[in-house]
Design a protein around this motif. Sequence first.
Motif, PDB file in Angstrom:
ATOM      1  N   LYS A 166       0.837  -1.212   0.000  1.00 54.39           N
ATOM      2  CA  LYS A 166       0.000   0.000   0.000  1.00 54.39           C
ATOM      3  C   LYS A 166       0.866   1.253   0.000  1.00 54.39           C
ATOM      4  O   LYS A 166       0.626   2.189  -0.776  1.00 54.39           O
ATOM      5  CB  LYS A 166      -0.928   0.015   1.214  1.00 54.39           C
ATOM      6  N   VAL A 167       1.878   1.280   0.878  1.00 54.62           N
ATOM      7  CA  VAL A 167       2.766   2.442   0.971  1.00 54.62           C
ATOM      8  C   VAL A 167       3.609   2.569  -0.295  1.00 54.62           C
ATOM      9  O   VAL A 167       3.787   3.667  -0.838  1.00 54.62           O
ATOM     10  CB  VAL A 167       3.674   2.342   2.209  1.00 54.62           C
ATOM     11  N   ALA A 168       4.134   1.427  -0.777  1.00 53.08           N
ATOM     12  CA  ALA A 168       4.951   1.438  -1.995  1.00 53.08           C
ATOM     13  C   ALA A 168       4.149   1.945  -3.186  1.00 53.08           C
ATOM     14  O   ALA A 168       4.663   2.700  -4.026  1.00 53.08           O
ATOM     15  CB  ALA A 168       5.482   0.033  -2.270  1.00 53.08           C
ATOM     16  N   LEU A 169       2.873   1.557  -3.253  1.00 56.87           N
ATOM     17  CA  LEU A 169       2.018   1.985  -4.362  1.00 56.87           C
ATOM     18  C   LEU A 169       1.775   3.498  -4.325  1.00 56.87           C
ATOM     19  O   LEU A 169       1.793   4.153  -5.363  1.00 56.87           O
ATOM     20  CB  LEU A 169       0.685   1.249  -4.303  1.00 56.87           C
ATOM     21  N   ILE A 170       1.551   4.046  -3.136  1.00 55.87           N
ATOM     22  CA  ILE A 170       1.314   5.492  -3.024  1.00 55.87           C
ATOM     23  C   ILE A 170       2.510   6.270  -3.552  1.00 55.87           C
ATOM     24  O   ILE A 170       2.362   7.213  -4.339  1.00 55.87           O
ATOM     25  CB  ILE A 170       1.012   5.869  -1.556  1.00 55.87           C
ATOM     26  N   LEU A 171       3.714   5.866  -3.138  1.00 53.72           N
ATOM     27  CA  LEU A 171       4.925   6.550  -3.607  1.00 53.72           C
ATOM     28  C   LEU A 171       5.127   6.356  -5.104  1.00 53.72           C
ATOM     29  O   LEU A 171       5.469   7.304  -5.831  1.00 53.72           O
ATOM     30  CB  LEU A 171       6.146   6.028  -2.846  1.00 53.72           C
ATOM     31  N   PHE A 172       4.909   5.124  -5.584  1.00 51.59           N
ATOM     32  CA  PHE A 172       5.106   4.827  -7.007  1.00 51.59           C
ATOM     33  C   PHE A 172       4.147   5.631  -7.878  1.00 51.59           C
ATOM     34  O   PHE A 172       4.559   6.253  -8.865  1.00 51.59           O
ATOM     35  CB  PHE A 172       4.901   3.330  -7.232  1.00 51.59           C
ATOM     36  N   LEU A 173       2.882   5.643  -7.513  1.00 52.04           N
ATOM     37  CA  LEU A 173       1.895   6.378  -8.303  1.00 52.04           C
ATOM     38  C   LEU A 173       2.121   7.892  -8.233  1.00 52.04           C
ATOM     39  O   LEU A 173       1.958   8.597  -9.229  1.00 52.04           O
ATOM     40  CB  LEU A 173       0.482   6.048  -7.834  1.00 52.04           C
ATOM     41  N   ALA A 174       2.511   8.388  -7.056  1.00 54.58           N
ATOM     42  CA  ALA A 174       2.814   9.811  -6.927  1.00 54.58           C
ATOM     43  C   ALA A 174       3.940  10.197  -7.874  1.00 54.58           C
ATOM     44  O   ALA A 174       3.902  11.259  -8.517  1.00 54.58           O
ATOM     45  CB  ALA A 174       3.193  10.135  -5.484  1.00 54.58           C
ATOM     46  N   CYS A 175       4.941   9.324  -7.990  1.00 56.25           N
ATOM     47  CA  CYS A 175       6.078   9.561  -8.889  1.00 56.25           C
ATOM     48  C   CYS A 175       5.653   9.490 -10.354  1.00 56.25           C
ATOM     49  O   CYS A 175       5.953  10.391 -11.148  1.00 56.25           O
ATOM     50  CB  CYS A 175       7.168   8.538  -8.596  1.00 56.25           C
ATOM     51  N   ILE A 234      -5.964  -1.248  -2.658  1.00 58.69           N
ATOM     52  CA  ILE A 234      -4.876  -0.801  -3.534  1.00 58.69           C
ATOM     53  C   ILE A 234      -5.434  -0.220  -4.825  1.00 58.69           C
ATOM     54  O   ILE A 234      -4.999   0.846  -5.295  1.00 58.69           O
ATOM     55  CB  ILE A 234      -3.911  -1.972  -3.828  1.00 58.69           C
ATOM     56  N   LEU A 235      -6.418  -0.912  -5.409  1.00 63.08           N
ATOM     57  CA  LEU A 235      -7.036  -0.420  -6.643  1.00 63.08           C
ATOM     58  C   LEU A 235      -7.751   0.904  -6.388  1.00 63.08           C
ATOM     59  O   LEU A 235      -7.679   1.828  -7.217  1.00 63.08           O
ATOM     60  CB  LEU A 235      -8.023  -1.467  -7.169  1.00 63.08           C
ATOM     61  N   GLY A 236      -8.415   1.033  -5.246  1.00 64.16           N
ATOM     62  CA  GLY A 236      -9.108   2.269  -4.897  1.00 64.16           C
ATOM     63  C   GLY A 236      -8.149   3.437  -4.745  1.00 64.16           C
ATOM     64  O   GLY A 236      -8.427   4.557  -5.197  1.00 64.16           O
ATOM     65  N   ILE A 237      -7.001   3.192  -4.094  1.00 63.88           N
ATOM     66  CA  ILE A 237      -5.982   4.232  -3.941  1.00 63.88           C
ATOM     67  C   ILE A 237      -5.508   4.702  -5.317  1.00 63.88           C
ATOM     68  O   ILE A 237      -5.381   5.912  -5.574  1.00 63.88           O
ATOM     69  CB  ILE A 237      -4.784   3.707  -3.119  1.00 63.88           C
ATOM     70  N   ALA A 238      -5.268   3.737  -6.214  1.00 68.41           N
ATOM     71  CA  ALA A 238      -4.799   4.075  -7.561  1.00 68.41           C
ATOM     72  C   ALA A 238      -5.817   4.941  -8.302  1.00 68.41           C
ATOM     73  O   ALA A 238      -5.456   5.968  -8.914  1.00 68.41           O
ATOM     74  CB  ALA A 238      -4.512   2.794  -8.352  1.00 68.41           C
ATOM     75  N   SER A 258      -2.655  12.791  -0.668  1.00 70.88           N
ATOM     76  CA  SER A 258      -3.924  12.306  -1.235  1.00 70.88           C
ATOM     77  C   SER A 258      -4.000  10.784  -1.171  1.00 70.88           C
ATOM     78  O   SER A 258      -5.062  10.213  -0.917  1.00 70.88           O
ATOM     79  CB  SER A 258      -4.072  12.775  -2.684  1.00 70.88           C
ATOM     80  N   GLY A 259      -2.862  10.120  -1.407  1.00 67.61           N
ATOM     81  CA  GLY A 259      -2.830   8.658  -1.334  1.00 67.61           C
ATOM     82  C   GLY A 259      -3.098   8.160   0.072  1.00 67.61           C
ATOM     83  O   GLY A 259      -3.841   7.194   0.271  1.00 67.61           O
ATOM     84  N   ALA A 260      -2.499   8.821   1.060  1.00 65.13           N
ATOM     85  CA  ALA A 260      -2.749   8.457   2.453  1.00 65.13           C
ATOM     86  C   ALA A 260      -4.212   8.697   2.820  1.00 65.13           C
ATOM     87  O   ALA A 260      -4.831   7.904   3.531  1.00 65.13           O
ATOM     88  CB  ALA A 260      -1.833   9.260   3.380  1.00 65.13           C
ATOM     89  N   MET A 261      -4.763   9.810   2.319  1.00 66.48           N
ATOM     90  CA  MET A 261      -6.169  10.119   2.565  1.00 66.48           C
ATOM     91  C   MET A 261      -7.067   9.044   1.963  1.00 66.48           C
ATOM     92  O   MET A 261      -8.010   8.561   2.618  1.00 66.48           O
ATOM     93  CB  MET A 261      -6.518  11.482   1.970  1.00 66.48           C
ATOM     94  N   ALA A 262      -6.775   8.641   0.721  1.00 68.42           N
ATOM     95  CA  ALA A 262      -7.564   7.603   0.054  1.00 68.42           C
ATOM     96  C   ALA A 262      -7.475   6.286   0.811  1.00 68.42           C
ATOM     97  O   ALA A 262      -8.487   5.606   1.027  1.00 68.42           O
ATOM     98  CB  ALA A 262      -7.075   7.423  -1.384  1.00 68.42           C
ATOM     99  N   HIS A 263      -6.258   5.932   1.226  1.00 66.64           N
ATOM    100  CA  HIS A 263      -6.048   4.687   1.966  1.00 66.64           C
ATOM    101  C   HIS A 263      -6.880   4.655   3.245  1.00 66.64           C
ATOM    102  O   HIS A 263      -7.621   3.706   3.502  1.00 66.64           O
ATOM    103  CB  HIS A 263      -4.553   4.551   2.290  1.00 66.64           C
ATOM    104  N   MET A 264      -6.764   5.726   4.048  1.00 63.11           N
ATOM    105  CA  MET A 264      -7.476   5.769   5.322  1.00 63.11           C
ATOM    106  C   MET A 264      -8.991   5.761   5.108  1.00 63.11           C
ATOM    107  O   MET A 264      -9.729   5.038   5.787  1.00 63.11           O
ATOM    108  CB  MET A 264      -7.055   7.026   6.095  1.00 63.11           C
ATOM    109  N   MET A 265      -9.432   6.552   4.171  1.00 61.98           N
ATOM    110  CA  MET A 265     -10.862   6.690   3.912  1.00 61.98           C
ATOM    111  C   MET A 265     -11.471   5.360   3.457  1.00 61.98           C
ATOM    112  O   MET A 265     -12.488   4.909   4.001  1.00 61.98           O
ATOM    113  CB  MET A 265     -11.065   7.759   2.831  1.00 61.98           C
ATOM    114  N   ILE A 266     -10.833   4.701   2.503  1.00 67.68           N
ATOM    115  CA  ILE A 266     -11.353   3.441   1.972  1.00 67.68           C
ATOM    116  C   ILE A 266     -11.362   2.363   3.043  1.00 67.68           C
ATOM    117  O   ILE A 266     -12.355   1.652   3.225  1.00 67.68           O
ATOM    118  CB  ILE A 266     -10.515   2.975   0.751  1.00 67.68           C
ATOM    119  N   GLN A 267     -10.248   2.249   3.801  1.00 67.88           N
ATOM    120  CA  GLN A 267     -10.137   1.151   4.760  1.00 67.88           C
ATOM    121  C   GLN A 267     -11.105   1.314   5.929  1.00 67.88           C
ATOM    122  O   GLN A 267     -11.724   0.339   6.364  1.00 67.88           O
ATOM    123  CB  GLN A 267      -8.691   1.041   5.275  1.00 67.88           C
TER     124      GLN A 267
END
Length: 361
Positions: A119-128, A168-172, A305-314
């Motif tokens: 989850k954390v790796a995906l947030i950084l990867f997508l942000a990049c 993970i899909l929701g965060i993306a 935004s990724g952290a927000m999405a993660h927390m909100m969805i979970q």
Amino acid sequence: MGRPGKKKGYDYTLLAVVFLLVFVGLMILYSTSAYNGELKFHDRFYYLKKQLFATILGTVLMLIVANIDYHVWEPLAGIGYLVAIGLSVAVIFIGDEYNGSKRWLSLGPLSFQPSEYAKVALILFLACIVTKNVKEMGKIKTLFKIMLMVLPVVGLVGASNLSTAIIILGIAVILIFVASPKYAQFIWMGLLGCGFLGIFLGVESYRLERLAIWRNPEKYEKGYQTLQGLYAIGSGGLFGRGMGNSVQKLGFVPEAQNDMIFSIVCEELGLVGAALIILLFLLLIWRFFVIAVHAQDLFGALIASGAMAHMMIQVILNIAVVTNTIPNTGITLPFISYGGTSVLFLLMEMGLVLSVSSLIQ
């Protein structure tokens, strides 16, 4: 990559809410897990000690990450994501099975869930990736290209853990949505997502069985946990039975310290206590939003935004499962449910957001 700015101090409101959630979570975990700890390990503090160790380690790592300029992680994001894929493959072949699912890897006496790291790796990867392709985000082919990059880890994680794959899909989707100037094309992405969800549901028969249990939990033996959770919520009333006085945690709600912990919260603290915990999560999500809006650059805004999405969805999915609003998917409640890997990587994720907040203009 944005130029590093001068540190101006963390978002102390965010830090205070995180520490409050961690403290409340440890208290609730002890209350919920003491019976199971005594029954299985002859130690009322068994689960609390393990969670406390992970929390202390996670807090140290959070503070270290918070003091590192978040731009440092941008060139490493691709490698981090490849590691997530590698660990997900390793789970399939050499992972430890628990309750019928392979989700853990063991390193000597320690075990962890690679899906939490993913989850954390995906947030950084997508942000990049989104930052590098920001000028092309209006094109649907760019959106599909980015989604195709995400699908390997979604598929690998989803093979044994559908709930985490959905997160993970929701965060993306949310991160791409935040950066996209056009919204109509998300209709096609939504249809594609429904298609993949249908495939995941159809691959394993137990997933379709969960839909039937959700509709009529009283007709199935596996609906027992759901029914007991609902009894716990209903018996709590407005102010609850009092901390430590739950009846349902005494073996009626199986593994009450895990996914169904919110039902025990409702029983012991009542509607008022449950609402206060939800309010803490709302404050956390609000601070993520504020940090994202005021971030120094797009990369920082997307991390928040990724952290927000993660927390909100979970949080939404966990509470929806406990109240039987959606089928049972095995999602933990952040900072509250038992899980060392979860709290460790959640705190590291908070460190990333604190790093972004420290460079707000």
